[in-house]
Each structure stands twice: as C-alpha cells, then as structure tokens.
Scaffold this motif. Structure first.
Motif, PDB file in Angstrom:
ATOM      1  N   ALA A   7       0.847  -1.204   0.000  1.00 53.93           N
ATOM      2  CA  ALA A   7       0.000   0.000   0.000  1.00 53.93           C
ATOM      3  C   ALA A   7       0.885   1.259   0.000  1.00 53.93           C
ATOM      4  O   ALA A   7       0.581   2.238  -0.671  1.00 53.93           O
ATOM      5  N   MET A   8       1.996   1.212   0.733  1.00 55.41           N
ATOM      6  CA  MET A   8       2.930   2.339   0.743  1.00 55.41           C
ATOM      7  C   MET A   8       3.537   2.539  -0.647  1.00 55.41           C
ATOM      8  O   MET A   8       3.645   3.666  -1.131  1.00 55.41           O
ATOM      9  N   ALA A  13       3.877   5.758  -5.686  1.00 53.42           N
ATOM     10  CA  ALA A  13       3.733   5.813  -7.146  1.00 53.42           C
ATOM     11  C   ALA A  13       2.631   6.774  -7.568  1.00 53.42           C
ATOM     12  O   ALA A  13       2.769   7.489  -8.559  1.00 53.42           O
ATOM     13  N   GLU A  14       1.566   6.824  -6.825  1.00 49.78           N
ATOM     14  CA  GLU A  14       0.432   7.687  -7.151  1.00 49.78           C
ATOM     15  C   GLU A  14       0.685   9.150  -6.773  1.00 49.78           C
ATOM     16  O   GLU A  14      -0.108  10.011  -7.113  1.00 49.78           O
ATOM     17  N   VAL A  73       5.805   1.588 -10.377  1.00 51.64           N
ATOM     18  CA  VAL A  73       6.416   0.613  -9.473  1.00 51.64           C
ATOM     19  C   VAL A  73       6.932  -0.548 -10.311  1.00 51.64           C
ATOM     20  O   VAL A  73       6.198  -1.096 -11.128  1.00 51.64           O
ATOM     21  N   SER A  74       8.202  -0.876 -10.105  1.00 52.06           N
ATOM     22  CA  SER A  74       8.722  -2.086 -10.727  1.00 52.06           C
ATOM     23  C   SER A  74       9.114  -3.049  -9.618  1.00 52.06           C
ATOM     24  O   SER A  74       9.672  -2.646  -8.593  1.00 52.06           O
ATOM     25  N   PHE A  75       8.753  -4.292  -9.827  1.00 56.95           N
ATOM     26  CA  PHE A  75       9.096  -5.346  -8.882  1.00 56.95           C
ATOM     27  C   PHE A  75      10.271  -6.132  -9.448  1.00 56.95           C
ATOM     28  O   PHE A  75      10.246  -6.548 -10.611  1.00 56.95           O
ATOM     29  N   THR A 167       9.815  11.754  -9.347  1.00 57.29           N
ATOM     30  CA  THR A 167       9.687  11.935 -10.796  1.00 57.29           C
ATOM     31  C   THR A 167       9.488  13.406 -11.131  1.00 57.29           C
ATOM     32  O   THR A 167       9.411  13.767 -12.291  1.00 57.29           O
ATOM     33  N   THR A 168       9.440  14.269 -10.094  1.00 57.60           N
ATOM     34  CA  THR A 168       9.208  15.700 -10.318  1.00 57.60           C
ATOM     35  C   THR A 168      10.482  16.522 -10.231  1.00 57.60           C
ATOM     36  O   THR A 168      10.441  17.744 -10.359  1.00 57.60           O
ATOM     37  N   GLY A 169      11.606  15.870  -9.966  1.00 62.42           N
ATOM     38  CA  GLY A 169      12.870  16.587  -9.922  1.00 62.42           C
ATOM     39  C   GLY A 169      13.213  17.170  -8.568  1.00 62.42           C
ATOM     40  O   GLY A 169      14.249  17.777  -8.401  1.00 62.42           O
TER      41      GLY A 169
END
Length: 183
Positions: A7-8, A13-14, A73-75, A167-169
C-alpha cells in the motif's frame, strides 16, 4: 492485521515517485498463492505460520494490483544486493531497507523484529542510516557487511530494498541541512 509494504509503494507511485522494489518474494506470485510463495522463499515453518496468520492477503493483492496499474512501481524478485547501494544512491534513489532491528542493533532477540531504515549515503564501507528506532539513530554509520547481515535475517533468502526517487525533480536536502530542533 499486520501489513506488507505494498500500500505504501502504491501511494508513493500515485504521488510522484518512481519505485523499484527488490524483494526475495515475487509480489505477483504472492497475489496468486501467498503460502506457496512464502514457502519458496525459504522461511521456516514457524515464520510461515505466523505470516499466514497475521496477513490480510486480499488487501495485499489489491495493493499490489494498484502498484502494477500505476506503472511507476517495478518489482524485481530476487535477493537484493546491498553492495549496489552506492551506485543507486548516486543515481538519485533513496533506499528503504526492511531488515531485522535486533540484528542491526546487535542485541539479543526472541525472533525476527521487522524494521525499516533509510540509507542516505555510503562512505567507504559504511552506510549512513536514518533509523526511527526505538531508539532513534540519525546519521548512524553502519558497516555495509553488517547491514547485509541484518537484511538477510531471518533467512539467507530474506531481504527487501525499496528504492524511491522523485519523478518531479525534487531533491531532498543533504545531511548538512537540518530542520529546526533536529539533532
């Protein structure tokens, strides 16, 4: 019910973060057959029974599905390698390590004590660890081999490192910047 980190990971990611979750467990296999995946990971029977008792795998399945849907998210199933911490930090990732708190603190324990710490730098053969405790330890220099030992508890096949980066720098302040009242 105890929770797993999924969930975290979905929340991160969101909310503008890229996540790489390196875990001895295969998250997708965990959604299909949790008991079989936990057995495959090499847990002893007592640990397996405990995890099956305290976990809500329907909730975890939903959280893993959110992670996969986010595409942020990559696993990476497999045993994570803490020797990669310096290069991952250099690439802008912040590593969260899920490990055994008692092993990390070098104290006696009555069993596995799940805990999460943040590594903010590596200096030679040491990792700079931010540990919320108890007791809290900020900028704690831990030898990398010892960090690996705590990561491998309770079994050699154990280990989770979750790498997170914006992802926003946005870049978090370095250890030389402190907020008011911080040690």
């Amino acid at each position: 019910m105890e929770t797993w980190p999924y969930a975290m990971l979905a929340w991160l990611a969101e909310n503008g973060y890229e996540v790489r979750h390196e875990d001895a467990l295969d998250a997708v296999a965990l959604t299909r057959d949790p008991e079989a995946e936990l057995r495959r990971s090499g847990l002893d029977e007592e640990s397996l029974t405990y995890l099956m008792t305290i976990s809500d795998f329907e909730r975890e399945r939903a959280a893993i599905t959110r992670c996969l849907a986010s595409r942020q998210v990559s696993f990476a199933p497999g045993i994570p390698d803490p020797r990669l911490l310096p290069s991952r930090l250099h690439a802008g990732w912040l590593p969260l390590l899920s490990l055994d708190a008692a092993v990390l603190a070098r104290r006696d324990r009555g069993g596995f004590e799940g805990h999460m710490v943040l590594v903010t730098a590596t200096i030679g053969d040491y990792a700079l660890v931010q540990d919320p405790g108890p007791p809290a330890r900020w900028d704690w220099a831990v030898p990398l081999p010892h960090l690996a030992t705590a990561l491998r508890s309770p079994a050699e096949t154990s280990g989770t490192i979750t790498y997170v980066r914006s992802t926003t720098g946005y870049a978090a302040p370095g250890p030389e910047l402190r907020s008011e009242g911080a040690p």
